[in-house]
Design a protein around this motif. Structure first.
Motif, PDB file in Angstrom:
ATOM      1  N   VAL A  74       0.882  -1.239   0.032  1.00 36.51           N
ATOM      2  CA  VAL A  74      -0.137   0.147  -0.110  1.00 36.51           C
ATOM      3  C   VAL A  74       0.667   1.152   0.016  1.00 36.51           C
ATOM      4  O   VAL A  74       1.758   1.444   0.930  1.00 36.51           O
ATOM      5  N   LEU A  75       0.628   2.293  -0.866  1.00 31.12           N
ATOM      6  CA  LEU A  75       1.495   3.500  -1.075  1.00 31.12           C
ATOM      7  C   LEU A  75       0.593   4.622  -0.860  1.00 31.12           C
ATOM      8  O   LEU A  75      -0.609   4.720  -1.636  1.00 31.12           O
ATOM      9  N   GLU A  76       0.794   5.270   0.275  1.00 31.95           N
ATOM     10  CA  GLU A  76       0.065   6.461   0.525  1.00 31.95           C
ATOM     11  C   GLU A  76       0.505   7.733  -0.328  1.00 31.95           C
ATOM     12  O   GLU A  76       1.326   8.281   0.208  1.00 31.95           O
ATOM     13  N   ASP A  77       0.083   7.713  -1.558  1.00 30.08           N
ATOM     14  CA  ASP A  77       0.586   8.791  -2.359  1.00 30.08           C
ATOM     15  C   ASP A  77      -0.695   9.049  -3.444  1.00 30.08           C
ATOM     16  O   ASP A  77      -1.304   8.141  -4.002  1.00 30.08           O
ATOM     17  N   ASP A  78      -0.939  10.715  -3.458  1.00 30.32           N
ATOM     18  CA  ASP A  78      -1.956  11.071  -4.395  1.00 30.32           C
ATOM     19  C   ASP A  78      -1.719  10.619  -5.698  1.00 30.32           C
ATOM     20  O   ASP A  78      -2.544  10.588  -6.669  1.00 30.32           O
ATOM     21  N   GLN A  79      -0.536  10.250  -6.255  1.00 30.77           N
ATOM     22  CA  GLN A  79      -0.211  10.117  -7.570  1.00 30.77           C
ATOM     23  C   GLN A  79      -0.517   8.511  -7.793  1.00 30.77           C
ATOM     24  O   GLN A  79      -0.309   8.139  -9.030  1.00 30.77           O
ATOM     25  N   THR A  80      -0.651   7.868  -6.996  1.00 27.02           N
ATOM     26  CA  THR A  80      -0.971   6.286  -7.014  1.00 27.02           C
ATOM     27  C   THR A  80      -2.325   6.100  -7.173  1.00 27.02           C
ATOM     28  O   THR A  80      -3.216   6.513  -6.444  1.00 27.02           O
ATOM     29  N   SER A  81      -2.854   5.112  -8.108  1.00 26.72           N
ATOM     30  CA  SER A  81      -4.251   4.796  -8.297  1.00 26.72           C
ATOM     31  C   SER A  81      -4.637   3.955  -7.029  1.00 26.72           C
ATOM     32  O   SER A  81      -3.596   3.172  -6.541  1.00 26.72           O
ATOM     33  N   ARG A  82      -5.870   3.450  -7.078  1.00 25.85           N
ATOM     34  CA  ARG A  82      -6.079   2.514  -6.142  1.00 25.85           C
ATOM     35  C   ARG A  82      -5.658   0.973  -6.309  1.00 25.85           C
ATOM     36  O   ARG A  82      -5.200   0.177  -5.340  1.00 25.85           O
ATOM     37  N   HIS A  83      -5.646   0.467  -7.565  1.00 22.92           N
ATOM     38  CA  HIS A  83      -4.878  -0.737  -7.870  1.00 22.92           C
ATOM     39  C   HIS A  83      -4.049  -0.290  -9.146  1.00 22.92           C
ATOM     40  O   HIS A  83      -4.319  -0.280 -10.387  1.00 22.92           O
ATOM     41  N   HIS A  84      -2.747   0.090  -8.927  1.00 25.38           N
ATOM     42  CA  HIS A  84      -1.714   0.602  -9.670  1.00 25.38           C
ATOM     43  C   HIS A  84      -1.061  -0.322 -10.502  1.00 25.38           C
ATOM     44  O   HIS A  84      -1.255  -0.220 -11.892  1.00 25.38           O
ATOM     45  N   CYS A  85      -0.525  -1.479 -10.162  1.00 19.30           N
ATOM     46  CA  CYS A  85       0.167  -2.320 -10.941  1.00 19.30           C
ATOM     47  C   CYS A  85       0.148  -3.647 -10.238  1.00 19.30           C
ATOM     48  O   CYS A  85      -0.002  -3.753  -9.094  1.00 19.30           O
ATOM     49  N   ILE A  86       1.039  -4.395 -10.966  1.00 17.92           N
ATOM     50  CA  ILE A  86       1.139  -5.671 -10.115  1.00 17.92           C
ATOM     51  C   ILE A  86       2.587  -6.562 -10.510  1.00 17.92           C
ATOM     52  O   ILE A  86       3.004  -6.367 -11.746  1.00 17.92           O
ATOM     53  N   ILE A  87       3.348  -6.916  -9.661  1.00 16.89           N
ATOM     54  CA  ILE A  87       4.471  -7.530  -9.980  1.00 16.89           C
ATOM     55  C   ILE A  87       4.140  -9.423  -9.861  1.00 16.89           C
ATOM     56  O   ILE A  87       4.064  -9.728  -8.863  1.00 16.89           O
ATOM     57  N   GLU A  88       4.097  -9.866 -10.914  1.00 13.07           N
ATOM     58  CA  GLU A  88       3.732 -11.405 -10.990  1.00 13.07           C
ATOM     59  C   GLU A  88       4.868 -12.456 -11.534  1.00 13.07           C
ATOM     60  O   GLU A  88       5.735 -11.986 -12.316  1.00 13.07           O
ATOM     61  N   PRO A  89       4.809 -13.463 -10.913  1.00  7.25           N
ATOM     62  CA  PRO A  89       5.775 -14.546 -11.217  1.00  7.25           C
ATOM     63  C   PRO A  89       5.489 -14.888 -12.431  1.00  7.25           C
ATOM     64  O   PRO A  89       4.084 -15.389 -12.792  1.00  7.25           O
ATOM     65  N   THR A  90       6.342 -15.672 -13.557  1.00  5.35           N
ATOM     66  CA  THR A  90       6.133 -15.998 -14.484  1.00  5.35           C
ATOM     67  C   THR A  90       7.248 -17.379 -14.626  1.00  5.35           C
ATOM     68  O   THR A  90       8.148 -17.356 -13.946  1.00  5.35           O
ATOM     69  N   GLU A  91       7.177 -18.024 -15.683  1.00  6.25           N
ATOM     70  CA  GLU A  91       8.007 -19.156 -15.908  1.00  6.25           C
ATOM     71  C   GLU A  91       9.342 -18.431 -16.263  1.00  6.25           C
ATOM     72  O   GLU A  91      10.419 -18.988 -16.090  1.00  6.25           O
ATOM     73  N   GLU A  92       9.529 -17.454 -16.985  1.00  9.78           N
ATOM     74  CA  GLU A  92      10.704 -16.470 -17.142  1.00  9.78           C
ATOM     75  C   GLU A  92      11.230 -15.889 -16.278  1.00  9.78           C
ATOM     76  O   GLU A  92      12.261 -15.428 -16.142  1.00  9.78           O
ATOM     77  N   GLY A  93      10.497 -15.589 -15.101  1.00  7.04           N
ATOM     78  CA  GLY A  93      10.984 -14.620 -14.074  1.00  7.04           C
ATOM     79  C   GLY A  93       9.850 -13.846 -13.774  1.00  7.04           C
ATOM     80  O   GLY A  93       8.681 -14.140 -13.743  1.00  7.04           O
ATOM     81  N   TYR A  94      10.079 -12.561 -13.108  1.00 11.63           N
ATOM     82  CA  TYR A  94       8.928 -11.565 -12.549  1.00 11.63           C
ATOM     83  C   TYR A  94       8.777 -10.600 -13.589  1.00 11.63           C
ATOM     84  O   TYR A  94       9.634 -10.061 -14.111  1.00 11.63           O
ATOM     85  N   ARG A  95       7.402 -10.309 -13.977  1.00  7.13           N
ATOM     86  CA  ARG A  95       6.872  -9.502 -14.853  1.00  7.13           C
ATOM     87  C   ARG A  95       5.826  -8.299 -14.107  1.00  7.13           C
ATOM     88  O   ARG A  95       5.370  -8.309 -13.239  1.00  7.13           O
ATOM     89  N   LEU A  96       6.388  -7.103 -14.534  1.00  6.20           N
ATOM     90  CA  LEU A  96       5.485  -5.845 -14.013  1.00  6.20           C
ATOM     91  C   LEU A  96       4.456  -5.695 -15.383  1.00  6.20           C
ATOM     92  O   LEU A  96       4.666  -5.729 -16.422  1.00  6.20           O
ATOM     93  N   ARG A  97       3.267  -5.469 -14.581  1.00  6.56           N
ATOM     94  CA  ARG A  97       2.022  -5.136 -15.342  1.00  6.56           C
ATOM     95  C   ARG A  97       1.276  -4.197 -14.727  1.00  6.56           C
ATOM     96  O   ARG A  97       0.662  -3.846 -13.558  1.00  6.56           O
TER      97      ARG A  97
END
Length: 569
Positions: free
Chosen positions: A33-56
């Motif tokens: 949780v980031l307490e920042d007005d520039q951040t959306s309620r659900h901003h992004c996700i860092i998720e595992p994949t077979e190749e490594g971690y992906r930012l979305r």
């Protein structure tokens, strides 16, 4: 194991990536949780994949930046930096041996070099939403800093650029393009003026323009901390660099050598000087401009904020006929500013005051000021010997760097001259041992020293957003040595006025050591730190830490700032 290093205005911490997706946003159901007005309620996700971690990116309002590039989704490499509003997330995977190469991102070593070092006190601020026009982007971001800072009663059109000979190259009140200049030069002058105005409004002491693989990054040093401002194109950076070199009369054809110069601006009926340093780096010349704006510094002794007994001791010492006043502390701790405040207590109409500096940072009417020139063989020691034949009453020696300078300065203080000088030392007691370590005879140190001033600069809490919190038992125990317990102390929050840092302005912590006869006897024998401290505490003596805790009790700064700056173990 991979992890994320999270840096926000509240501090830095790490989150381990255990194989589950890491959701990031402002709402409480996110794992981060980031307490920042520039951040959306659900901003992004860092998720595992077979190749490594992906930012979305989760269709956030202000976007997600990976290594300063806005992305929808991409694989993360070791050392990558994700920027979300005013927060920075660094992805670290020590076991990653084959990073995912991308055309728009440098290789691993270059990425580490070009991303901020988390050990440095750098504050990064996302000042505006994503815009499509590059020119509008940098101008909007600079104006955000300008509008958030102190009102100086002038704008960029009131700034005249003056070269190092005193010739006005770009007159104030210019509208649009400069007369007789090309379009590119006009844009370069305009953005350079905006940078200088941002320095004025934010009280910046230094302006850094750092070339990167693509373009250049502009950062300001505000209250001792680096503040990321804008990113400009390589073309615009070259124009600004050319303008600075012309103002300083620096050879524009040389790009792989260290170059120095100076220029000034005329604004608001006064002149402000700037010192320029150019150093070759991987992607071009890095430009650093030191702002020598005396309006941001105290000019008289009573403006330093000293406690009454310290003020009285310094005032008496500053007006004596002879003696040695020694200021100590690290580079940038305000030693020269404090000694100039003492120097202004001297009646220069009736006394001959001479300064020897490298370089001269403040101009004082009625005082002879001599800059050091190593190329001509003019060192502190050689000029000091010459100055003693100029019938001086007061001598200010910018810094003691060697035994010769120290010996001449101390002998001068014992032969009827008032000498101000500085030395690099941790505290006032450490300054004595620093002089002895230079090889100066103990009898000379004992007889020459009169008063030693140690100081540090601490950031003051922003009055608009600081909040009161209860002091913890550990904090009260620590401050109990200097105070009788404090119920509430203040802590930083961050707002637009302070550029989200929680701090606005600085002031000095002081430690005064009055060298008396008992202390001289101790120096002549076998001096020890503990022995001199015991003698000091028999009279008026307040350590840097105790002085700082007094400011904490008054709500002027926070406990952590004093711990960081005071240098205590």
């Amino acid at each position: 194991m991979a992890y994320i290093e999270v840096k926000t205005k509240a501090g830095t911490h790490r989150l381990a990536l255990d194989g589950d997706p890491l959701t990031v946003g402002r709402q409480g159901d996110n794992k981060l949780v980031l307490e920042d007005d520039q951040t959306s309620r659900h901003h992004c996700i860092i998720e595992p994949t077979e190749e490594g971690y992906r930012l979305r990116d989760l269709k956030s309002r202000n976007g997600t930046r990976l290594n300063n590039t806005r992305v929808d989704k991409d694989m993360l490499d070791n050392g990558d930096v994700v920027r979300i509003g005013s927060s920075e997330l660094r992805f670290i995977d020590p076991e990653q041996r084959h990073p995912h190469k991308r055309d728009d991102v440098p290789d691993f070593e270059a990425a580490i070099e070009e991303t901020p070092d988390f050990s440095e006190p750098i504050v990064t601020i996302d000042l505006a939403d994503e815009v499509t026009d590059a020119q509008t982007d940098y101008e909007v971001r600079l104006r955000e800093i300008i509008d958030s800072g102190q009102d100086k009663a002038f704008d960029e059109n009131d700034i005249s650029l003056v070269d190092n000979r005193g010739v006005t190259m770009h007159q104030a009140e210019a509208s649009g393009l400069e007369s007789g200049s090309e379009e590119g030069a006009g844009e370069g002058v305009r953005v350079f003026r905006l940078m200088l105005l941002a320095c004025f409004r934010s009280r910046a002491t230094d302006l850094h323009i750092e070339p990167r693989r693509e373009g250049a990054t502009v950062r300001l040093r505000v209250d001792g901390y680096m503040l990321s401002a804008v990113h400009m194109s390589a073309t615009l950076f070259k124009r600004v660099l050319g303008i600075v070199k012309i103002l300083c009369e620096i050879d524009t054809s040389q790009k792989n050598t260290v170059q120095d110069g100076h220029f000034s601006v005329a604004v608001g009926g006064r002149r402000v000087d700037y010192r320029v340093s150019l150093t070759p780096s991987m992607h071009g010349q890095k430009l650093v401009i030191r702002v020598l704006d005396s309006s941001n510094a105290p000019s008289r002794l009573h403006e330093l904020g000293l406690v009454p007994w310290m003020y009285e001791k310094l005032r008496v010492m500053a007006t004596k006929d002879a003696g040695l006043l020694l200021a100590c502390g690290p580079t940038g701790s305000g030693k020269t500013t404090s000694l100039y405040s003492c120097l202004r207590e001297v009646d220069v109409d009736q006394r001959n005051a001479i300064t020897i500096e490298d370089p001269v940072e403040y101009y004082l009417d009625g005082c002879t000021q001599i800059p050091i020139d190593h190329k001509q063989g003019n060192t502190f020691a050689t000029i000091l010997r010459s100055v003693l034949r100029q019938d001086p009453d007061v001598i200010f020696v910018g810094e003691i760097r060697d035994i010769e300078t120290a010996t001449v300065a101390m002998q001068a203080s014992m032969t009827g001259h008032l000498v101000y000088t500085t030395v690099h030392a941790k505290d006032s007691i450490g300054a004595i041992f620093r002089l002895l370590d230079l090889g100066i005879e103990a009898y000379l140190v004992a007889n020459a020293l009169n008063l030693i001033v140690a100081q540090r600069l601490v950031r003051l809490l922003c009055p608009s957003c600081k909040k009161k919190v209860a002091a913890t038992p550990a904090q009260n125990l620590r401050m109990g040595k200097a105070l009788e317990g404090v119920g509430e102390i203040c802590t930083p929050r961050g707002c637009k006025r302070c550029l989200l840092t929680g701090f606005s302005g600085r002031r000095a912590l002081f430690e005064l050591l009055d060298v008396n006869d008992q202390m001289r006897d101790q120096i002549l024998k076998t001096p020890t730190i503990q022995g001199i401290r015991q003698l000091a505490e028999q009279g008026h003596f307040m350590s840097l830490e105790a002085y700082g805790f007094g400011l904490v009790a008054e709500g002027m700064t926070n406990f952590e700032e004093i711990e960081r700056v005071s240098g205590s173990n």
